[in-house]
Design a protein around this motif. Structure first.
Motif, short mmCIF file in Angstrom:
data_model
loop_
_atom_site.label_atom_id
_atom_site.label_comp_id
_atom_site.label_asym_id
_atom_site.label_seq_id
_atom_site.Cartn_x
_atom_site.Cartn_y
_atom_site.Cartn_z
N UNK A 296 -20.88 7.71 44.54
CA UNK A 296 -20.75 6.87 43.35
C UNK A 296 -19.32 6.84 42.88
N UNK A 297 -18.78 8.03 42.72
CA UNK A 297 -17.38 8.10 42.28
C UNK A 297 -16.50 7.40 43.30
N UNK A 298 -16.84 7.70 44.53
CA UNK A 298 -16.05 7.09 45.60
C UNK A 298 -16.02 5.59 45.49
N UNK A 299 -17.20 5.02 45.22
CA UNK A 299 -17.20 3.55 45.11
C UNK A 299 -16.31 3.08 43.99
N UNK A 300 -16.40 3.75 42.87
CA UNK A 300 -15.60 3.29 41.73
C UNK A 300 -14.13 3.35 42.07
N UNK A 301 -13.73 4.50 42.62
CA UNK A 301 -12.31 4.65 42.98
C UNK A 301 -11.91 3.57 43.97
N UNK A 302 -12.76 3.42 44.96
CA UNK A 302 -12.42 2.44 46.00
C UNK A 302 -12.22 1.06 45.43
N UNK A 303 -13.19 0.61 44.64
CA UNK A 303 -13.08 -0.76 44.15
C UNK A 303 -11.90 -0.93 43.20
N UNK A 304 -11.64 0.07 42.39
CA UNK A 304 -10.49 -0.04 41.49
C UNK A 304 -9.21 -0.20 42.28
N UNK A 305 -9.01 0.78 43.16
CA UNK A 305 -7.74 0.76 43.87
C UNK A 305 -7.60 -0.45 44.79
N UNK A 306 -8.72 -0.87 45.37
CA UNK A 306 -8.59 -2.02 46.27
C UNK A 306 -8.26 -3.28 45.50
N UNK A 307 -8.77 -3.42 44.30
CA UNK A 307 -8.39 -4.60 43.52
C UNK A 307 -6.94 -4.53 43.12
N UNK A 308 -6.48 -3.34 42.78
CA UNK A 308 -5.05 -3.23 42.46
C UNK A 308 -4.23 -3.59 43.67
N UNK A 309 -4.67 -3.10 44.80
CA UNK A 309 -3.93 -3.39 46.04
C UNK A 309 -3.84 -4.87 46.28
N UNK A 310 -4.98 -5.53 46.15
CA UNK A 310 -4.97 -6.97 46.41
C UNK A 310 -4.08 -7.69 45.42
N UNK A 311 -4.18 -7.31 44.18
CA UNK A 311 -3.36 -8.02 43.18
C UNK A 311 -1.89 -7.81 43.44
N UNK A 312 -1.52 -6.61 43.77
CA UNK A 312 -0.08 -6.39 43.96
C UNK A 312 0.39 -7.07 45.24
N UNK A 313 -0.46 -7.17 46.24
CA UNK A 313 -0.06 -7.93 47.43
C UNK A 313 0.19 -9.39 47.08
N UNK A 314 -0.70 -9.91 46.31
CA UNK A 314 -0.49 -11.30 45.87
C UNK A 314 0.80 -11.42 45.08
N UNK A 315 1.03 -10.41 44.30
CA UNK A 315 2.25 -10.45 43.49
C UNK A 315 3.48 -10.45 44.36
#
Lengths: 101, 198, 651
Positions: B1-20
């Protein structure tokens, strides 16, 4: 539930973003290099994900080497850029068309 | 559960910063976004039990390569022509192609998903063996040759960078040994016959 | 031995022609004359000898192959000779007239620069005609057919610098071609029905396929024999100038007069009639084909005769007369009286050639003047020509006692007694035709030889002997030949080995005894009187009241216009058919050839290559991101393929 597919999909998305970045870029060459780094990082992601899910360390070894080579490549690329800048006094992408036609 | 939360948070940040990275006009901002993506991806690798590589990523990539990038960006006088749009004419097409690639890759992944090991919880990990130890063991025994070659590649990178960008100072009086050896006596000495003065 | 003789008779004119053609100019006129006349003379002698032999032993016919030309599987094509009564009669006629024309040409073409070429051509023509009549299979018939067509083309356009001559010979050849197309179809049909082109095989087996039919379309079934006969007759229509393929014959008068006599009076145009007679075993099996033949022949006979009434060129009048008489011959064939048809062919050959040569004599005497309105009263100046023309004209109209009389009368009797489908119509046509014949014949005669002698013609005199001798030699048969020959040829089955026709009683309704009684019998029929009436009317119109014809022309102006324009046939052919094909050819040339092949394919390919390479060149924009995009594009295509493959949509 975190499956391998999630990691691989993430990597695919980053890869696609990197490609888009290379093609739609009009600002300068540095952006191209940065997007190349993005591509490399997505590939690394793939390797590490597979390594984790297959319990095989070979994936991480390969990432190790990719990191090395990527660093070297970045350095050389920037050196070329500097030399180019000295000659052309500009790093605008639009001006790099001596190979045209 | 925790893993999922961490994963989704960080992956969204990753995607956003790549776009940036690709969307910012200022190259310095792009570089900083790239640094952010590297850090985030490092955290994600931590999730995958690749601690050594995560740290190495941050040290090497962020610490060295991105700094180098910033050096170059600052050094070269980059004029941002703000009146021009920063996207060229191929933008829609490229966007489309990118979307297609992403879609295809993801489709392939999900189609072939039956061939993967699905369950990450069931995977056994050897206890008390750190990732670094594992990596080192593999590296120095089975992949020693590649290791040496990697070192050589780094050496090569150094030499190439220097040779590309080195500008010799003009009018420096150094010794050029090759020229010294190849001189003719006649270009250095001239025998003159002087008559005796009485 | 006889076979070799016939072969020699066939080949000699060919050799003579070739020799004259190649060496005549170098060696000289005497050589040409000698060689060609010798060739035809020997051929004539052999033909006469063969005739005598056949008369003695009437069952002597031989049918032998010279050599095999082509053998494909079970099919055999060979060159052969068939010599029977029919062949020999035709041979004699052809050779005799050809000889007369050869002699005539010595004088007529004396000053012409193409002298040797002319002799070469007429000898070659003789060879072609002989090979046609001596053929024993359809292939050789066709060869002879085409060969005479070619020689006719060459001879009509003999003075090739004259534009009207060139036009005329094209016209002749092309219209002949139309007929030949039908002939080829007919021959092919016969080949497919019988599996062979030999006369013997076809005629012997003709009965067996009497009831076979062919589907021309899913709903239309015709008997094969009828179709074959109609197609063969189509060829005859072209060669023998039946309506509507008659338009080439008047224009063929552009050629020199000797060939008008040889080809377009006596021999080539009769090839069609000869073929009809030769194919009688086939035609007898198809009543509908015969009726068609009958109708075409009678229409031709009368309509072309009417056209002859309004012509002003001396040769054209005689040409229309030929057309009309050909119609008569075809009519006779149409009522199955092939012997009468052939007999008329023979007599017609003599008197028509005579008339043509006499016209030629007049033309030469008047220094190549051909318009009859410029002639008149020439009887005092050209006595021999006058007398021979009179004999010829009387023979033509069927004046009792002359040869034409017997042949025409037999013919008309046969039509009268026939009960074929259109025979009533045909009977009235031929009767009126007799009247019209004597009208135009004696119109010509009176206008040329009687009346006022014009000023500019006061000094004319008879042409030289080489022109007059053939006239005399032709006048004698025109008068006399019918007496001994009408019996055997027409009534008593001289041709019975060659043609199949009903018995004389059925055909003519008359039991023939001898020629004198035949003459008295005919005096009881209307034909003679109509002919004499024609003479009287013409005498009235052209001698007594000479202003009347012009007034009549004005009164009957619409009819006159139609006649002058030759029923607008020429107009039809030229403006509609010829123009259509011309346009088609031109547009094919323009669009098909130039635009499509040259521009689109040849030049276009080069242009396309250039264009594409130009565009491709622009792909090398020099921009890296373009190249990157291309790489990515390729990648996406590959990925798409993989995706589709794993989904199962593509393999």
């Amino acid at each position: 539930m975190l499956t391998l597919q999630s990691y691989l999909s993430l990597a695919a998305i980053i890869f696609a973003i990197g490609i888009i970045g290379i093609v739609i870029n009009r600002k300068n060459i540095i952006i191209v290099m940065m997007c190349t780094e993005l591509l490399l990082i997505s590939v690394n992601f793939n390797f590490i994900a597979f390594s984790y899910f297959n319990q095989d360390i070979a994936g991480q070894i390969f990432v190790f080497f990719i990191l090395t080579v990527a660093a070297a490549e970045a350095a050389i690329g920037l050196a070329i850029l500097v030399a180019l800048y000295r000659n052309k006094k500009s790093i605008d992408v639009q001006e790099l068309k001596t190979l045209r036609n | 559960m925790i893993k999922e939360i961490i994963f989704y948070t960080f992956s969204s940040v990753l995607i956003c910063s790549s776009l940036a990275v690709i969307l910012f006009r200022n190259p310095v901002y792009s570089a900083v976004s790239l640094i952010l993506s590297f850090i985030t991806s490092g955290f994600l690798w931590l999730l995958l039990d690749a601690e050594f590589l995560a740290i190495v990523l941050i040290l090497v990539y962020v610490g060295a390569v991105m700094v180098l990038f910033l050096f170059v960006i600052m050094m070269l006088n980059i004029n941002n022509e703000r009146e021009k749009s920063s996207f060229n004419s191929l933008a829609p097409f490229a966007l489309f192609i990118g979307l297609i690639i992403a879609t295809e890759l993801i489709t392939l992944i999900w189609i072939n998903s039956s061939q993967f090991n699905l369950n990450s919880e069931a995977i056994q990990k050897p206890d008390q063996v750190s990732n670094t130890l594992l990596l080192g063991t593999e590296l120095f025994t089975n992949y020693i040759l590649s290791f040496e070659v990697a070192g050589f590649i780094l050496l090569l990178a150094i030499i190439i960078s220097i040779s590309l960008t080195l500008r010799a100072r003009k009018n420096v009086k150094t010794q050029v040994a090759a020229d010294q050896i190849n001189t003719e006596p006649s270009s250095r000495i001239k025998l003159v016959d002087l008559k005796e003065r009485k | 031995m006889l076979f070799n003789l016939s072969l020699m008779a066939l080949i000699l004119p060919l050799i003579a022609g070739i020799l004259a053609g190649f060496f005549g100019k170098k060696i000289g006129k005497l050589f040409t004359n000698f060689v060609t006349i010798f060739g035809v003379l020997v051929s004539l002698v052999i033909s006469t000898y063969l005739l005598i032999i056949i008369l003695e032993t009437p069952s002597l016919i031989f049918n032998q192959n010279v050599y095999t030309w082509l053998e494909i599987g079970a099919y055999n094509f060979s060159i052969g000779l068939l010599v029977d009564n029919l062949t020999v009669s035709m041979m004699v006629i052809v050779n005799f007239i050809s000889l007369m024309v050869h002699v005539y040409t010595i004088g007529y073409m004396h000053n012409d620069p193409g002298y040797h070429r002319f002799f070469c051509y007429i000898s070659l023509f003789t060879f072609a005609m002989l090979s046609l009549v001596m053929a024993n299979n359809f292939l050789q018939l066709f060869f002879g057919w085409e060969a005479v067509g070619v020689m006719s083309y060459l001879l009509i356009g003999f003075w090739y610098t004259k534009e009207s001559a060139i036009k005329a010979n094209f016209k002749a050849f092309i219209i002949n071609r139309v007929g030949d197309m039908f002939l080829i179809l007919g021959i092919a049909l016969l080949f497919s029905l019988f599996g062979s082109l030999d006369y013997e095989q076809i005629f012997n087996n003709a009965d067996s396929i009497k009831l076979q039919t062919i589907m021309l379309s899913p709903a239309w079934e015709v008997p094969s024999i009828t179709l074959a006969c109609l197609l063969l007759f189509g060829g005859a229509m072209g060669k023998s100038a039946q309506m509507p393929l008659h338009v080439w014959l008047p224009d063929s008068m552009e050629g020199p007069t000797p060939i008008s006599a040889l080809i377009h009076a006596a021999t080539m145009v009769t090839a069609g009639v000869f073929m009809l007679a030769r194919m009688s075993p086939l035609f007898e099996l198809s009543a509908s084909a015969l009726s068609f033949v009958l109708i075409v022949g009678s229409v031709t006979a009368i309509s072309t005769g009417l056209l002859g009434l309004v012509q002003y060129d001396i040769k054209r009048v005689i040409a229309y007369s030929t057309l009309s008489q050909l119609g008569y011959m075809v009519v006779a064939a149409g009522v199955s009286a092939y012997s009468a048809s052939l007999f008329h062919l023979m007599t017609h050959a003599f008197f028509k050639a005579l008339l043509f040569l006499a016209a030629g004599s007049v033309i030469v005497a008047l220094h190549h003047e051909q318009d009859i309105r410029k002639m008149g009263g020439l009887r005092s100046k050209l006595p021999i020509t006058y007398i021979t023309s009179l004999i010829g004209s009387l023979a033509l109209i069927g004046f009792p006692g002359f040869s034409g009389f017997f042949s025409k009368d037999a013919l008309i009797e046969a039509v009268f007694h026939s009960d074929a489908y259109a025979s009533d119509f045909a009977y009235y046509c031929v009767l009126i035709g007799v009247f019209v014949t004597s009208l135009y014949t004696f119109r010509l005669f009176f206008v040329v030889f009687h009346g006022q002698l014009k000023e500019e013609n006061k000094h004319v005199k008879e042409p030289q002997l080489s022109i007059l001798i053939p006239l005399i030699f032709l006048a004698i048969p025109s008068m006399l030949i019918a007496w001994p020959t009408v019996g055997p040829m027409v009534f008593n089955g001289f041709f019975s080995n060659s043609i199949i026709q009903p018995t004389s009683i059925d055909l003519f309704g008359y039991q023939y005894t001898d020629s004198y009684h035949f003459l008295t019998h005919s005096l009881s029929g209307p034909v003679v009187y109509i002919a004499i009436l024609g003479i009287l009317v013409t005498y009235f119109l052209y001698i007594i009241k000479t202003e009347l014809p012009d007034k009549l022309a004005v009164i009957f102006k619409p009819f006159y216009q139609v006649l002058i324009n030759k029923y607008y046939f020429d107009h039809l052919y030229e403006n509609i058919f010829a123009r259509f094909f011309n346009q088609l050819g031109k547009s094919l040339w323009n669009i098909g050839d130039i635009k499509f092949i040259d521009n689109f394919i040849v030049n276009g390919t080069a242009e396309r290559v250039g264009y594409i390479s130009n565009r491709l060149r622009q792909l090398q924009s020099g921009y890296i991101y373009h190249y990157a995009l291309m790489m990515v594009l390729g990648l996406s295509v590959f990925l798409a393929w993989v995706v589709l493959k794993s989904v199962g949509l593509m393999s």
